[in-house]
Design a protein around this motif. Structure first.
Motif, PDB file in Angstrom:
ATOM      1  N   LEU A  90       0.828  -1.203   0.000  1.00 49.26           N
ATOM      2  CA  LEU A  90       0.000   0.000   0.000  1.00 49.26           C
ATOM      3  C   LEU A  90       0.864   1.255   0.000  1.00 49.26           C
ATOM      4  CD1 LEU A  90      -2.769   1.305   0.110  1.00 49.26           C
ATOM      5  CD2 LEU A  90      -2.752   1.014   2.598  1.00 49.26           C
ATOM      6  N   LEU A  91       1.925   1.249   0.779  1.00 48.44           N
ATOM      7  CA  LEU A  91       2.800   2.414   0.817  1.00 48.44           C
ATOM      8  C   LEU A  91       3.460   2.661  -0.541  1.00 48.44           C
ATOM      9  CD1 LEU A  91       4.009   4.686   2.474  1.00 48.44           C
ATOM     10  CD2 LEU A  91       5.792   3.115   3.252  1.00 48.44           C
ATOM     11  N   LEU A  92       3.862   1.598  -1.215  1.00 45.82           N
ATOM     12  CA  LEU A  92       4.434   1.747  -2.553  1.00 45.82           C
ATOM     13  C   LEU A  92       3.412   2.328  -3.529  1.00 45.82           C
ATOM     14  CD1 LEU A  92       6.451  -1.596  -2.854  1.00 45.82           C
ATOM     15  CD2 LEU A  92       7.397   0.720  -2.695  1.00 45.82           C
ATOM     16  N   ALA A  93       2.171   1.836  -3.426  1.00 49.19           N
ATOM     17  CA  ALA A  93       1.114   2.364  -4.288  1.00 49.19           C
ATOM     18  C   ALA A  93       0.860   3.837  -3.996  1.00 49.19           C
ATOM     19  CB  ALA A  93      -0.168   1.556  -4.104  1.00 49.19           C
ATOM     20  N   MET A  94       0.879   4.216  -2.744  1.00 45.50           N
ATOM     21  CA  MET A  94       0.664   5.609  -2.360  1.00 45.50           C
ATOM     22  C   MET A  94       1.765   6.514  -2.911  1.00 45.50           C
ATOM     23  SD  MET A  94      -0.601   4.912   1.572  1.00 45.50           S
ATOM     24  CE  MET A  94      -0.586   6.629   2.098  1.00 45.50           C
ATOM     25  N   ALA A  95       3.003   6.010  -2.913  1.00 45.07           N
ATOM     26  CA  ALA A  95       4.106   6.790  -3.482  1.00 45.07           C
ATOM     27  C   ALA A  95       3.888   7.032  -4.974  1.00 45.07           C
ATOM     28  CB  ALA A  95       5.431   6.071  -3.248  1.00 45.07           C
ATOM     29  N   GLY A  96       3.380   6.024  -5.673  1.00 42.29           N
ATOM     30  CA  GLY A  96       3.078   6.193  -7.088  1.00 42.29           C
ATOM     31  C   GLY A  96       1.962   7.201  -7.322  1.00 42.29           C
ATOM     32  N   ARG A  97       0.959   7.193  -6.450  1.00 44.65           N
ATOM     33  CA  ARG A  97      -0.152   8.138  -6.593  1.00 44.65           C
ATOM     34  C   ARG A  97       0.309   9.562  -6.318  1.00 44.65           C
ATOM     35  NH1 ARG A  97      -3.488   3.805  -3.050  1.00 44.65           N
ATOM     36  NH2 ARG A  97      -3.701   2.257  -4.726  1.00 44.65           N
ATOM     37  N   GLY A 113      -7.576  11.135   5.257  1.00 40.83           N
ATOM     38  CA  GLY A 113      -7.957   9.836   5.791  1.00 40.83           C
ATOM     39  C   GLY A 113      -7.181   8.709   5.159  1.00 40.83           C
ATOM     40  N   ASP A 114      -6.295   8.071   5.941  1.00 37.79           N
ATOM     41  CA  ASP A 114      -5.589   6.894   5.439  1.00 37.79           C
ATOM     42  C   ASP A 114      -5.532   5.852   6.543  1.00 37.79           C
ATOM     43  OD1 ASP A 114      -2.198   6.543   6.026  1.00 37.79           O
ATOM     44  OD2 ASP A 114      -3.339   8.119   7.016  1.00 37.79           O
ATOM     45  N   ARG A 115      -4.940   4.734   6.233  1.00 40.73           N
ATOM     46  CA  ARG A 115      -4.894   3.614   7.175  1.00 40.73           C
ATOM     47  C   ARG A 115      -3.499   3.468   7.759  1.00 40.73           C
ATOM     48  NH1 ARG A 115      -5.340  -2.086   4.567  1.00 40.73           N
ATOM     49  NH2 ARG A 115      -3.077  -1.910   4.627  1.00 40.73           N
ATOM     50  N   GLY A 116      -3.431   3.339   9.068  1.00 40.74           N
ATOM     51  CA  GLY A 116      -2.160   3.010   9.710  1.00 40.74           C
ATOM     52  C   GLY A 116      -1.124   4.109   9.685  1.00 40.74           C
ATOM     53  N   GLY A 117      -1.529   5.338   9.396  1.00 38.70           N
ATOM     54  CA  GLY A 117      -0.572   6.435   9.392  1.00 38.70           C
ATOM     55  C   GLY A 117       0.448   6.367   8.274  1.00 38.70           C
ATOM     56  N   LEU A 118       0.162   5.631   7.193  1.00 41.36           N
ATOM     57  CA  LEU A 118       1.122   5.506   6.104  1.00 41.36           C
ATOM     58  C   LEU A 118       1.361   6.841   5.413  1.00 41.36           C
ATOM     59  CD1 LEU A 118       0.033   2.095   4.525  1.00 41.36           C
ATOM     60  CD2 LEU A 118       1.934   2.552   6.092  1.00 41.36           C
ATOM     61  N   ALA A 119       0.358   7.706   5.392  1.00 47.74           N
ATOM     62  CA  ALA A 119       0.552   9.018   4.767  1.00 47.74           C
ATOM     63  C   ALA A 119       1.594   9.837   5.528  1.00 47.74           C
ATOM     64  CB  ALA A 119      -0.767   9.778   4.686  1.00 47.74           C
ATOM     65  N   PHE A 120       1.725   9.611   6.830  1.00 48.51           N
ATOM     66  CA  PHE A 120       2.760  10.307   7.599  1.00 48.51           C
ATOM     67  C   PHE A 120       4.149   9.880   7.122  1.00 48.51           C
ATOM     68  CE2 PHE A 120      -0.405   9.933  11.335  1.00 48.51           C
ATOM     69  CZ  PHE A 120      -1.140  11.020  10.866  1.00 48.51           C
ATOM     70  N   ALA A 121       4.322   8.581   6.920  1.00 51.13           N
ATOM     71  CA  ALA A 121       5.621   8.065   6.469  1.00 51.13           C
ATOM     72  C   ALA A 121       5.955   8.585   5.072  1.00 51.13           C
ATOM     73  CB  ALA A 121       5.607   6.536   6.477  1.00 51.13           C
ATOM     74  N   LEU A 122       4.952   8.587   4.193  1.00 48.96           N
ATOM     75  CA  LEU A 122       5.182   9.089   2.846  1.00 48.96           C
ATOM     76  C   LEU A 122       5.485  10.577   2.876  1.00 48.96           C
ATOM     77  CD1 LEU A 122       5.205   8.590  -0.198  1.00 48.96           C
ATOM     78  CD2 LEU A 122       2.722   8.952  -0.198  1.00 48.96           C
ATOM     79  N   ARG A 123       4.746  11.325   3.662  1.00 48.67           N
ATOM     80  CA  ARG A 123       4.993  12.765   3.824  1.00 48.67           C
ATOM     81  C   ARG A 123       6.445  13.033   4.207  1.00 48.67           C
ATOM     82  NH1 ARG A 123       2.526  14.738   9.204  1.00 48.67           N
ATOM     83  NH2 ARG A 123       4.279  13.429   9.868  1.00 48.67           N
ATOM     84  N   ASP A 124       6.919  12.298   5.188  1.00 49.96           N
ATOM     85  CA  ASP A 124       8.267  12.539   5.689  1.00 49.96           C
ATOM     86  C   ASP A 124       9.334  12.148   4.673  1.00 49.96           C
ATOM     87  OD1 ASP A 124       6.993  13.384   7.971  1.00 49.96           O
ATOM     88  OD2 ASP A 124       7.405  11.557   9.124  1.00 49.96           O
ATOM     89  N   ALA A 125       9.092  11.076   3.928  1.00 48.98           N
ATOM     90  CA  ALA A 125      10.062  10.653   2.910  1.00 48.98           C
ATOM     91  C   ALA A 125      10.152  11.681   1.789  1.00 48.98           C
ATOM     92  CB  ALA A 125       9.664   9.291   2.350  1.00 48.98           C
ATOM     93  N   ILE A 126       9.019  12.233   1.383  1.00 45.35           N
ATOM     94  CA  ILE A 126       9.020  13.256   0.332  1.00 45.35           C
ATOM     95  C   ILE A 126       9.699  14.528   0.837  1.00 45.35           C
ATOM     96  CG2 ILE A 126       7.531  14.790  -1.016  1.00 45.35           C
ATOM     97  CD1 ILE A 126       5.558  12.425  -1.233  1.00 45.35           C
ATOM     98  N   ALA A 127       9.380  14.934   2.064  1.00 51.98           N
ATOM     99  CA  ALA A 127       9.974  16.153   2.617  1.00 51.98           C
ATOM    100  C   ALA A 127      11.486  16.039   2.735  1.00 51.98           C
ATOM    101  CB  ALA A 127       9.362  16.447   3.984  1.00 51.98           C
ATOM    102  N   ALA A 128      11.976  14.827   3.001  1.00 47.33           N
ATOM    103  CA  ALA A 128      13.417  14.610   3.125  1.00 47.33           C
ATOM    104  C   ALA A 128      14.109  14.469   1.777  1.00 47.33           C
ATOM    105  CB  ALA A 128      13.674  13.367   3.973  1.00 47.33           C
ATOM    106  N   GLY A 129      13.337  14.453   0.689  1.00 41.72           N
ATOM    107  CA  GLY A 129      13.925  14.338  -0.641  1.00 41.72           C
ATOM    108  C   GLY A 129      14.222  12.927  -1.071  1.00 41.72           C
ATOM    109  N   ARG A 130      13.732  11.930  -0.314  1.00 45.80           N
ATOM    110  CA  ARG A 130      13.994  10.541  -0.681  1.00 45.80           C
ATOM    111  C   ARG A 130      13.062  10.046  -1.788  1.00 45.80           C
ATOM    112  NH1 ARG A 130      14.557  10.265   5.005  1.00 45.80           N
ATOM    113  NH2 ARG A 130      12.470   9.361   5.264  1.00 45.80           N
ATOM    114  N   LEU A 131      11.922  10.702  -1.941  1.00 47.22           N
ATOM    115  CA  LEU A 131      10.957  10.350  -2.977  1.00 47.22           C
ATOM    116  C   LEU A 131      10.423  11.623  -3.604  1.00 47.22           C
ATOM    117  CD1 LEU A 131       8.759   7.642  -1.174  1.00 47.22           C
ATOM    118  CD2 LEU A 131      10.329   7.225  -3.073  1.00 47.22           C
ATOM    119  N   PRO A 132      10.085  11.585  -4.909  1.00 51.69           N
ATOM    120  CA  PRO A 132       9.426  12.749  -5.501  1.00 51.69           C
ATOM    121  C   PRO A 132       7.956  12.780  -5.102  1.00 51.69           C
ATOM    122  CG  PRO A 132       9.617  11.005  -7.133  1.00 51.69           C
ATOM    123  CD  PRO A 132      10.330  10.514  -5.892  1.00 51.69           C
ATOM    124  N   GLY A 133       7.427  13.964  -4.971  1.00 54.50           N
ATOM    125  CA  GLY A 133       6.012  14.069  -4.634  1.00 54.50           C
ATOM    126  C   GLY A 133       5.667  15.441  -4.124  1.00 54.50           C
TER     127      GLY A 133
END
Length: 408
Positions: A90-97, A113-133
């Motif tokens: 799910l986290l990988l799919a969210m990164a693609g979206r 609204g997401d499940r398990g706080g995965l949007a928090f993890a994605l948010r932080d990865a994007i903010a740190a420059g590890r993922l585009p988004g």
């Protein structure tokens, strides 16, 4: 230091204001340094600074989607797909979206609204420059009654004490905003109907009070007039959907109570996100334009009454894809708003409503470099927003079809 000048036929520092013909933006280390005519910016910049010319193009602030659900697919039975997905996939799919949104020129999203706080993890990865988004503001699990709208996201709470506890848990987990399901909704057919209020005045007020203790804004999912009144009187910041949908058999369109509530929304400065999206096109195929027209007229009426409208697509629900942002803006046009008002709802007004106007939403010295370069002038043709030439998110550059000219 990394400096770049972007030069286009038109620069829109704020769609609510006059544009700058033959304009330019100087971007320095991820922030906007200068905005003005090309001659002015070039004269005030070191001679060796690279210049990227975009003839026939417009530079405007990056777009903001105020209502998305990155954990949902936007296709078929999105809830069943979510339920069948493990957290890793799910986290990988969210990164693609998130990448799809960025490709569409969206540089900020609010995930409500997401499940398990995965949007928090994605948010932080994007903010740190590890993922585009895009920049992500995330709510985590929305607060809802047991068995209520979107209960499967994990935010069930009954009564004031449980509501306060779920709000605190979300804040502890990293929530930027608190989401409250003030009424039922269509994605949970076994729960309360959309026109039914899920919480009392006291319960929604408790959620707002607890959120305020930690400096968090509150977004309320509302459809029926009772839910709108409860959320508004509790002091929520944004009203999501806000359709004033009546119970079956009632007259179509807003009643007298809704008309008074709309005046109150405008007077109190709350914002409304109607969540216009590509879904409306499919809805018209099923029930005809006469079935959709009351909602369009309602949104136009809110605009005419001075309500601050926000662009948001509810991306992730069935029929609302992550690359279809402009479809939602075009429905504002069909409702009767002019392009200037629509662009404002997608940029500066959205940033102010989300509490980040000091960071983004305009092209202004000192703000983060969130901007979009499109072929054409979106003030006269919204479809120009589909022709993205360059997207900068906090100064990180990409083109919808690859990187551009060495920009990073």
């Amino acid at each position: 230091m990394t400096a770049r000048i972007l030069h286009a036929d038109l620069v829109l520092p704020d769609p609510a204001d006059q544009g700058i013909a033959d304009g330019a933006v100087l971007v320095l280390d991820g922030r906007i340094e200068l905005v003005g005519t090309y001659g002015e910016v070039h004269r005030r910049t070191a001679p060796q600074t690279p210049v990227h010319h975009f003839p026939g193009a417009t530079i405007l602030p990056g777009l903001i989607d105020c209502h998305v659900h990155l954990s949902m697919s936007g296709e078929g039975d999105a809830v069943a797909t979510l339920d069948a997905s493990d957290d890793r996939s799910l986290l990988l799919a969210m990164a693609g979206r998130a990448q799809e949104l960025l490709n569409a020129g969206v540089t900020t999203v609010r995930d409500l609204g997401d499940r398990g706080g995965l949007a928090f993890a994605l948010r932080d990865a994007i903010a740190a420059g590890r993922l585009p988004g895009p920049r992500i503001l995330a709510a985590g699990a929305p607060v809802t009654v047991t068995g209520g709208h979107c209960w499967y996201l994990g935010g069930q709470a009954d009564g004031v004490d449980e509501i306060r506890a779920v709000v605190r848990r979300n804040v502890q987990n990293g929530a930027d905003v608190i989401k409250v399901m003030a009424t039922g909704g269509g994605l949970t057919p076994d729960g309360p109907a959309p026109w039914v209020a899920q919480y009392t005045d006291e319960e929604v007020r408790a959620a707002v009070e607890e959120a305020r203790r930690f400096g968090r804004p509150v977004a309320a999912h509302v459809h029926g007039s009772d839910g709108v009144r409860i959320a508004l009187e509790a002091g929520v910041d944004t009203l999501e959907h806000c359709t004033f949908i009546p119970p079956p058999g009632s007259a179509r369109g807003p009643d007298d109570a809704a008309a008074e509530l709309i005046k109150k929304i405008a007077a109190e400065g709350a914002s409304v996100c109607p969540t216009f999206s590509a879904v409306l096109g499919e809805t018209i195929k099923r029930i005809g334009e006469s079935g959709v027209r009351p909602w369009l007229d309602l949104v136009r009426h809110q605009h005419e009454q001075g309500v601050r409208l926000l662009a948001g697509t509810d991306a992730g629900i069935p029929g609302s894809g992550f690359g279809q942002y402009v479809d939602g803006l075009e429905w504002f046009a069909r409702a009767g708003l002019d392009n200037g008002a629509i662009l404002t709802a997608a940029t500066s007004a959205a940033a102010d409503a989300l509490g980040i106007g000091h960071r983004t939403g305009r092209l202004r010295s000192g703000l983060e470099a969130d901007l979009l370069v499109v072929d054409g002038d979106p003030r006269t043709e919204l479809a120009a927003l589909r022709r993205a030439l360059l997207v900068l998110a906090r100064g990180r550059a990409l083109r919808p079809r690859g990187e551009f000219g060495g920009l990073r």
